[in-house]
Design an enzyme around this catalytic site. Structure first.
Site, PDB file in Angstrom:
ATOM      1  N   ASN A 232       0.856  -1.185   0.000  1.00  8.14           N
ATOM      2  CA  ASN A 232       0.000   0.000   0.000  1.00  8.14           C
ATOM      3  C   ASN A 232       0.892   1.235   0.000  1.00  8.14           C
ATOM      4  O   ASN A 232       1.481   1.573   1.023  1.00  8.14           O
ATOM      5  CB  ASN A 232      -0.897  -0.043   1.254  1.00  8.14           C
ATOM      6  CG  ASN A 232      -1.762   1.199   1.385  1.00  8.14           C
ATOM      7  OD1 ASN A 232      -1.858   1.997   0.451  1.00  8.14           O
ATOM      8  ND2 ASN A 232      -2.390   1.355   2.545  1.00  8.14           N
TER       9      ASN A 232
ATOM     10  N   LYS B 284       0.017   4.279  -0.408  1.00  6.91           N
ATOM     11  CA  LYS B 284      -0.662   5.476   0.122  1.00  6.91           C
ATOM     12  C   LYS B 284      -0.451   6.656  -0.837  1.00  6.91           C
ATOM     13  O   LYS B 284      -0.433   6.463  -2.042  1.00  6.91           O
ATOM     14  CB  LYS B 284      -0.189   5.761   1.551  1.00  6.91           C
ATOM     15  CG  LYS B 284      -0.304   4.505   2.427  1.00  6.91           C
ATOM     16  CD  LYS B 284      -0.164   4.755   3.889  1.00  6.91           C
ATOM     17  CE  LYS B 284      -0.318   3.423   4.632  1.00  6.91           C
ATOM     18  NZ  LYS B 284      -0.317   3.576   6.071  1.00  6.91           N
TER      19      LYS B 284
ATOM     20  N   HIS C  98      -9.713   1.089   4.799  1.00  7.49           N
ATOM     21  CA  HIS C  98      -8.424   1.295   5.472  1.00  7.49           C
ATOM     22  C   HIS C  98      -8.622   2.265   6.636  1.00  7.49           C
ATOM     23  O   HIS C  98      -9.443   3.177   6.558  1.00  7.49           O
ATOM     24  CB  HIS C  98      -7.400   1.851   4.471  1.00  7.49           C
ATOM     25  CG  HIS C  98      -6.023   1.897   5.046  1.00  7.49           C
ATOM     26  ND1 HIS C  98      -5.595   2.931   5.848  1.00  7.49           N
ATOM     27  CD2 HIS C  98      -4.995   1.017   4.970  1.00  7.49           C
ATOM     28  CE1 HIS C  98      -4.357   2.686   6.234  1.00  7.49           C
ATOM     29  NE2 HIS C  98      -3.965   1.526   5.714  1.00  7.49           N
TER      30      HIS C  98
ATOM     31  N   GLU D 269      -7.037   4.752   7.601  1.00  5.63           N
ATOM     32  CA  GLU D 269      -6.915   6.184   7.267  1.00  5.63           C
ATOM     33  C   GLU D 269      -8.196   6.692   6.612  1.00  5.63           C
ATOM     34  O   GLU D 269      -8.580   7.846   6.791  1.00  5.63           O
ATOM     35  CB  GLU D 269      -5.676   6.413   6.387  1.00  5.63           C
ATOM     36  CG  GLU D 269      -4.399   6.314   7.227  1.00  5.63           C
ATOM     37  CD  GLU D 269      -3.208   5.695   6.525  1.00  5.63           C
ATOM     38  OE1 GLU D 269      -3.162   5.673   5.278  1.00  5.63           O
ATOM     39  OE2 GLU D 269      -2.291   5.215   7.241  1.00  5.63           O
TER      40      GLU D 269
ATOM     41  N   GLU E 140      -5.771  -4.873  10.713  1.00  2.00           N
ATOM     42  CA  GLU E 140      -4.759  -3.830  10.896  1.00  2.00           C
ATOM     43  C   GLU E 140      -5.101  -3.024  12.142  1.00  2.00           C
ATOM     44  O   GLU E 140      -5.899  -2.081  12.073  1.00  2.00           O
ATOM     45  CB  GLU E 140      -4.752  -2.877   9.696  1.00  2.00           C
ATOM     46  CG  GLU E 140      -4.354  -3.535   8.398  1.00  2.00           C
ATOM     47  CD  GLU E 140      -3.743  -2.511   7.459  1.00  2.00           C
ATOM     48  OE1 GLU E 140      -2.571  -2.677   7.113  1.00  2.00           O
ATOM     49  OE2 GLU E 140      -4.420  -1.544   7.100  1.00  2.00           O
TER      50      GLU E 140
ATOM     51  N   GLY F 292       1.894   2.558  10.789  1.00  2.24           N
ATOM     52  CA  GLY F 292       2.806   3.691  10.624  1.00  2.24           C
ATOM     53  C   GLY F 292       3.467   4.139  11.924  1.00  2.24           C
ATOM     54  O   GLY F 292       4.086   5.194  11.979  1.00  2.24           O
TER      55      GLY F 292
ATOM     56  N   SER G 271       3.004  -1.821  10.529  1.00  3.43           N
ATOM     57  CA  SER G 271       4.448  -1.779  10.795  1.00  3.43           C
ATOM     58  C   SER G 271       5.159  -3.102  10.491  1.00  3.43           C
ATOM     59  O   SER G 271       6.070  -3.499  11.228  1.00  3.43           O
ATOM     60  CB  SER G 271       4.716  -1.342  12.239  1.00  3.43           C
ATOM     61  OG  SER G 271       4.226  -0.032  12.443  1.00  3.43           O
TER      62      SER G 271
HETATM   63  P1  PGA Z   1       2.516   0.500   7.735  1.00  2.90           P
HETATM   64  O1  PGA Z   1       1.086   0.667   7.025  1.00  2.90           O
HETATM   65  O2  PGA Z   1       3.089  -0.787   7.232  1.00  2.90           O
HETATM   66  O3  PGA Z   1       3.301   1.705   7.289  1.00  2.90           O
HETATM   67  O4  PGA Z   1       2.265   0.476   9.194  1.00  2.90           O
HETATM   68  C1  PGA Z   1       0.236  -0.421   6.880  1.00  2.90           C
HETATM   69  C2  PGA Z   1      -1.058   0.016   6.243  1.00  2.90           C
HETATM   70  O5  PGA Z   1      -1.467   1.166   6.474  1.00  2.90           O
HETATM   71  O6  PGA Z   1      -1.682  -0.736   5.490  1.00  2.90           O
END
Ligand code: PGA
Length: 253
Positions: free
Chosen positions: A9, A11, A96, A98, A168, A174, A213
């Site tokens: 992903n 983003k 997601h 976000e 998640e 993140g 992460s």
């Molecule tokens: P990250 O993001 O690996 O940077 O924690 C995962 C995600 O948002 O799908």
């Protein structure tokens, strides 16, 4: 069980040239792995076409990070499932954290997206997960169950079994703080039981991914968790040097 699924992903990172370059590097690095593992790249909308072209001749697939539930209409700034399919997408990420927490998408909005995506012949990667507050107040299982129930409500049983589910935890995205193998295994186990209860034996074949992460440094401990059928990788998927070792580690599973 289908092969493990690893989703990158990206983003809101990268213009067309950067994304196409990264896609080519990843495709080149995975030439030998492609049969045992399904790898999907989700660049920003504006790079979908460039990445689609960069992936020609490889086994890697393309995903969109989101879409609207209608196929067209007066929805300024939105993109439909029909539009992303036309760009070559085989999957769409839905719900997601976000989208939920920064853009205030509700479970009801998320739930309206799944059937149109599947009607376009694409797969859905449905993200669920609790916030830190919810985990600390012992609500993880009920939050995840409610997110699943509401998102999958309108689908036929056979379609539900085909949705890819990504657990998640919001507090792990993140932040550099990944969930422990034990925490992941507990939640994945609960998701699996809920699926089997909801759709019967077909729910045993649904892939349940972990995201939050994931890095080359912690992938081995996650690969060891039986209940994990794939990964959703954010930050570490932005460089082939960190994404390729993650995919390779999972190919040994
Ligand atoms: P990250 O993001 O690996 O940077 O924690 C995962 C995600 O948002 O799908």
């Amino acid at each position: 069980m289908k092969p493990p699924l690893i989703v990158a992903n990206w983003k809101m990172h990268g213009g067309q040239a950067d994304c196409a370059r990264l896609a080519r590097q990843i495709a080149r690095g995975l030439r030998q792995n492609s049969a045992e593992i399904e790898v999907v790249l989700a660049p920003p909308f504006t790079a979908l076409n460039a990445v689609h072209r960069a992936l020609r001749g490889s086994a890697l697939k393309l995903a969109a990070q989101n879409c609207h539930w209608e196929s067209q209409g007066a929805y300024t700034g939105e993109v439909s499932s029909m539009m992303v399919r036309e760009q070559g997408c085989r999957y769409v990420i839905v719900g997601h954290s976000e989208r939920r927490h920064v853009f205030f998408e509700t479970d009801a909005m998320i739930g309206r997206k799944l059937a149109p995506i599947m009607a376009q012949g694409m797969g859905v990667i449905l993200c669920v997960g609790e916030t830190l507050d919810q985990r600390q107040s012992n609500q993880t299982a009920s939050v995840v169950r409610r997110q699943l129930q509401l998102a999958l409500k309108g689908l036929a049983k056979a379609d539900i079994a085909n949705v890819e589910i990504a657990y998640e935890p919001v507090w792990a995205i993140g932040t550099g703080q990944n969930a422990t193998p034990k925490q992941v295994s507990q939640v994945h186990g609960k998701i699996r039981s809920w699926l089997v209860q909801r759709v019967g034996a077909a729910g045993k074949g649904t892939r349940i991914l972990y995201g939050g992460s994931v890095k080359p440094e912690n992938v081995a401990s996650l690969v060891a968790v039986d209940e994990i059928n794939g990964l959703l990788v954010g930050g570490a998927s932005l460089k082939s040097e960190s994404f390729l070792p993650i995919v390779r580690a999972f190919s040994q599973k």
